[in-house]
Design a protein around this motif. Structure first.
Motif, PDB file in Angstrom:
ATOM      1  N   ARG A   1       0.850  -1.203   0.000  1.00  0.00           N
ATOM      2  CA  ARG A   1       0.000   0.000   0.000  1.00  0.00           C
ATOM      3  C   ARG A   1       0.880   1.247   0.000  1.00  0.00           C
ATOM      4  N   GLY A   2       0.262   2.410  -0.147  1.00  0.00           N
ATOM      5  CA  GLY A   2       1.015   3.662  -0.130  1.00  0.00           C
ATOM      6  C   GLY A   2       2.036   3.685  -1.259  1.00  0.00           C
ATOM      7  N   PHE A   3       3.297   3.906  -0.923  1.00  0.00           N
ATOM      8  CA  PHE A   3       4.347   3.969  -1.946  1.00  0.00           C
ATOM      9  C   PHE A   3       4.796   2.583  -2.417  1.00  0.00           C
ATOM     10  N   ARG A   4       4.157   1.550  -1.919  1.00  0.00           N
ATOM     11  CA  ARG A   4       4.455   0.174  -2.347  1.00  0.00           C
ATOM     12  C   ARG A   4       5.926  -0.187  -2.078  1.00  0.00           C
ATOM     13  N   ILE A   5       6.364   0.109  -0.863  1.00  0.00           N
ATOM     14  CA  ILE A   5       7.769  -0.106  -0.498  1.00  0.00           C
ATOM     15  C   ILE A   5       8.025  -1.583  -0.217  1.00  0.00           C
ATOM     16  N   ASN A   6       8.972  -2.167  -0.938  1.00  0.00           N
ATOM     17  CA  ASN A   6       9.345  -3.562  -0.684  1.00  0.00           C
ATOM     18  C   ASN A   6      10.203  -3.703   0.563  1.00  0.00           C
ATOM     19  N   ARG A   7      11.226  -2.837   0.647  1.00  0.00           N
ATOM     20  CA  ARG A   7      12.193  -3.035   1.724  1.00  0.00           C
ATOM     21  C   ARG A   7      13.062  -1.801   1.886  1.00  0.00           C
ATOM     22  N   LEU A   8      13.698  -1.732   3.053  1.00  0.00           N
ATOM     23  CA  LEU A   8      14.767  -0.766   3.282  1.00  0.00           C
ATOM     24  C   LEU A   8      15.901  -1.103   2.319  1.00  0.00           C
ATOM     25  N   ASP A   9      16.491  -0.101   1.670  1.00  0.00           N
ATOM     26  CA  ASP A   9      17.539  -0.404   0.696  1.00  0.00           C
ATOM     27  C   ASP A   9      18.930   0.040   1.144  1.00  0.00           C
ATOM     28  N   HIS A  10      19.125   1.348   1.369  1.00  0.00           N
ATOM     29  CA  HIS A  10      20.469   1.825   1.720  1.00  0.00           C
ATOM     30  C   HIS A  10      20.368   3.127   2.497  1.00  0.00           C
ATOM     31  N   VAL A  11      21.508   3.558   3.008  1.00  0.00           N
ATOM     32  CA  VAL A  11      21.567   4.825   3.737  1.00  0.00           C
ATOM     33  C   VAL A  11      22.786   5.604   3.245  1.00  0.00           C
ATOM     34  N   LEU A  12      22.641   6.920   3.147  1.00  0.00           N
ATOM     35  CA  LEU A  12      23.763   7.803   2.794  1.00  0.00           C
ATOM     36  C   LEU A  12      24.054   8.687   4.003  1.00  0.00           C
ATOM     37  N   LEU A  13      25.305   8.647   4.437  1.00  0.00           N
ATOM     38  CA  LEU A  13      25.741   9.316   5.655  1.00  0.00           C
ATOM     39  C   LEU A  13      26.737  10.403   5.309  1.00  0.00           C
ATOM     40  N   GLY A  14      26.676  11.523   6.018  1.00  0.00           N
ATOM     41  CA  GLY A  14      27.599  12.628   5.767  1.00  0.00           C
ATOM     42  C   GLY A  14      28.585  12.771   6.905  1.00  0.00           C
ATOM     43  N   GLY A  15      29.849  12.973   6.563  1.00  0.00           N
ATOM     44  CA  GLY A  15      30.845  13.155   7.613  1.00  0.00           C
ATOM     45  C   GLY A  15      32.234  13.319   7.047  1.00  0.00           C
ATOM     46  N   LEU A  16      33.198  13.296   7.958  1.00  0.00           N
ATOM     47  CA  LEU A  16      34.614  13.376   7.588  1.00  0.00           C
ATOM     48  C   LEU A  16      35.173  11.961   7.483  1.00  0.00           C
ATOM     49  N   ASN A  17      36.429  11.860   7.055  1.00  0.00           N
ATOM     50  CA  ASN A  17      37.143  10.569   7.062  1.00  0.00           C
ATOM     51  C   ASN A  17      36.407   9.486   6.276  1.00  0.00           C
ATOM     52  N   ILE A  18      35.838   9.859   5.133  1.00  0.00           N
ATOM     53  CA  ILE A  18      35.046   8.857   4.405  1.00  0.00           C
ATOM     54  C   ILE A  18      35.943   7.769   3.797  1.00  0.00           C
ATOM     55  N   ASP A  19      37.216   8.099   3.518  1.00  0.00           N
ATOM     56  CA  ASP A  19      38.120   7.039   3.025  1.00  0.00           C
ATOM     57  C   ASP A  19      38.377   5.994   4.110  1.00  0.00           C
ATOM     58  N   GLU A  20      38.441   6.443   5.359  1.00  0.00           N
ATOM     59  CA  GLU A  20      38.634   5.501   6.471  1.00  0.00           C
ATOM     60  C   GLU A  20      37.411   4.611   6.644  1.00  0.00           C
ATOM     61  N   CYS A  21      36.227   5.202   6.454  1.00  0.00           N
ATOM     62  CA  CYS A  21      35.000   4.388   6.525  1.00  0.00           C
ATOM     63  C   CYS A  21      35.015   3.349   5.407  1.00  0.00           C
ATOM     64  N   ALA A  22      35.423   3.780   4.211  1.00  0.00           N
ATOM     65  CA  ALA A  22      35.477   2.839   3.088  1.00  0.00           C
ATOM     66  C   ALA A  22      36.480   1.721   3.392  1.00  0.00           C
ATOM     67  N   ARG A  23      37.578   2.074   4.045  1.00  0.00           N
ATOM     68  CA  ARG A  23      38.593   1.066   4.370  1.00  0.00           C
ATOM     69  C   ARG A  23      38.038   0.047   5.378  1.00  0.00           C
ATOM     70  N   LEU A  24      37.280   0.527   6.363  1.00  0.00           N
ATOM     71  CA  LEU A  24      36.649  -0.399   7.307  1.00  0.00           C
ATOM     72  C   LEU A  24      35.729  -1.375   6.565  1.00  0.00           C
ATOM     73  N   PHE A  25      34.886  -0.824   5.701  1.00  0.00           N
ATOM     74  CA  PHE A  25      33.914  -1.686   5.021  1.00  0.00           C
ATOM     75  C   PHE A  25      34.599  -2.652   4.052  1.00  0.00           C
ATOM     76  N   THR A  26      35.632  -2.192   3.354  1.00  0.00           N
ATOM     77  CA  THR A  26      36.257  -3.089   2.379  1.00  0.00           C
ATOM     78  C   THR A  26      37.205  -4.077   3.063  1.00  0.00           C
ATOM     79  N   GLU A  27      38.007  -3.605   4.034  1.00  0.00           N
ATOM     80  CA  GLU A  27      39.022  -4.488   4.623  1.00  0.00           C
ATOM     81  C   GLU A  27      38.458  -5.387   5.716  1.00  0.00           C
ATOM     82  N   VAL A  28      37.550  -4.859   6.526  1.00  0.00           N
ATOM     83  CA  VAL A  28      37.051  -5.652   7.653  1.00  0.00           C
ATOM     84  C   VAL A  28      35.737  -6.366   7.308  1.00  0.00           C
ATOM     85  N   PHE A  29      34.873  -5.682   6.547  1.00  0.00           N
ATOM     86  CA  PHE A  29      33.553  -6.264   6.268  1.00  0.00           C
ATOM     87  C   PHE A  29      33.464  -6.904   4.877  1.00  0.00           C
TER      88      PHE A  29
END
Ligand code: FE
Length: 310
Positions: free
Chosen positions: A146-174
């Motif tokens: 119903r409504g917007f016919r949403i299937n599921r939560l998809d993604h989130v976009l976050l704003g901040g500093l040190n985004i390369d470090e965040c990318a390194r956490l996600f790629t190297e650790v996760f």
């Protein structure tokens, strides 16, 4: 099946200024299902085709934004294995016992280099999508979608500093891949990074902001571009404030609309996009072509995109 480790963005807790207005927006207009209100007045929501108890939690307070985001991991052993790896990366990990977050097993909690609180959990009560698991058919009963016919939560976009470090956490650790990246045309420094742990174009993304912990948008997946157009009709009908109406992202190739909840938190509905595989090289855009990267049908980057966050 190869997808193990972090499975998906499983939960976001969003701060809202007025719960009655937030309910009207997320439940009555968008069509998410309210599954619970707890003793503290937190409201728990799910999209129809999600199996776990909830994916969105609303908390009323005097400042909009994001309290935390959480990924579901494959099993408890995955959580146990990840804790020392996150610590070795340099982040302090707090363990939250089962039950502190309703319907949820134990959680690991840590603060990202971008200032955002992230959690991991392996267990959450499964309530299903109303169709069952035996001869389920292809569509639920009338009124479930119903409504917007949403299937599921998809993604989130976050704003901040040190985004390369965040990318390194996600790629190297996760074990995520960086599917796409926007770099400054002159300095080549990262302006935005898009990370996937699945075949989706992204599960989480980070955009450079002068201060940490900012919430850019939460995105909900719709089944088709046609559903995006139909959501646009409802957004207009209900006078929901629009940031960018129907367009196609260059990044991810998703059909999109950005709009705001009554507290000013940005929402997105999203459909299509490509299928990511881990052997595909990172796609790089530079700021010279930022209009096309952001909104490929009119090639105009809106200043609000970098300026309006909660
Ligand atoms: Fe998005």
């Amino acid at each position: 099946m190869a997808l193990r480790g972090l499975l998906r963005l499983g939960e976001l807790r969003i701060r809202v200024l007025d719960m009655a207005q937030a309910r009207k927006h997320y439940v009555d207009r968008m069509g998410l299902h309210e599954v619970m209100e707890d003793a503290d007045g937190l409201v728990y929501l799910k999209a129809w085709d999600e199996h776990d108890h909830h994916s969105i939690v609303l908390r009323e307070t005097d400042r909009a934004g994001l309290d935390y985001f959480a990924f579901k991991v494959y099993d408890d052993a995955t959580l146990t294995a990840l804790a020392p790896k996150i610590e070795a990366f340099g982040l302090a990990v707090k363990e939250v016992p089962a039950g502190v977050y309703p319907k949820s097993g134990r959680r690991l909690e840590f603060v990202l280099p971008s200032g955002h609180i992230m959690q991991l959990y392996a267990e959450k009560e499964v309530i299903g999508n109303t169709m069952g698991y035996h001869n389920p058919g292809v569509t639920p009963d009338e009124g479930v979608v119903r409504g917007f016919r949403i299937n599921r939560l998809d993604h989130v976009l976050l704003g901040g500093l040190n985004i390369d470090e965040c990318a390194r956490l996600f790629t190297e650790v996760f074990d995520f891949d960086m599917s796409e990246k926007i770099v400054d045309a002159e300095t080549k420094s990262s302006m935005a990074v898009f990370l996937t742990g699945s075949t989706k174009p992204h599960d989480v993304a980070f955009v450079m902001q002068p201060e940490g912990g900012r919430f850019h948008h939460v995105s909900f997946f719709l089944e088709s571009a046609n559903d995006v157009i139909k959501a646009a009709d409802l957004i207009g009908k209900y006078r929901i404030p629009v940031d960018v109406s129907v367009n196609r992202h260059g990044v991810t190739r998703g059909m999109t609309i950005y709009f705001f909840d009554p507290s000013g938190n940005r929402n997105e509905v999203f459909a299509e996009g490509y299928v990511h595989y881990p052997d595909v090289p990172t796609i790089v855009w530079d700021t010279d072509d930022i209009g096309h990267a952001g909104f490929s049908q009119d090639n105009v980057m809106r200043p609000s995109f970098y300026e309006v966050l909660t």
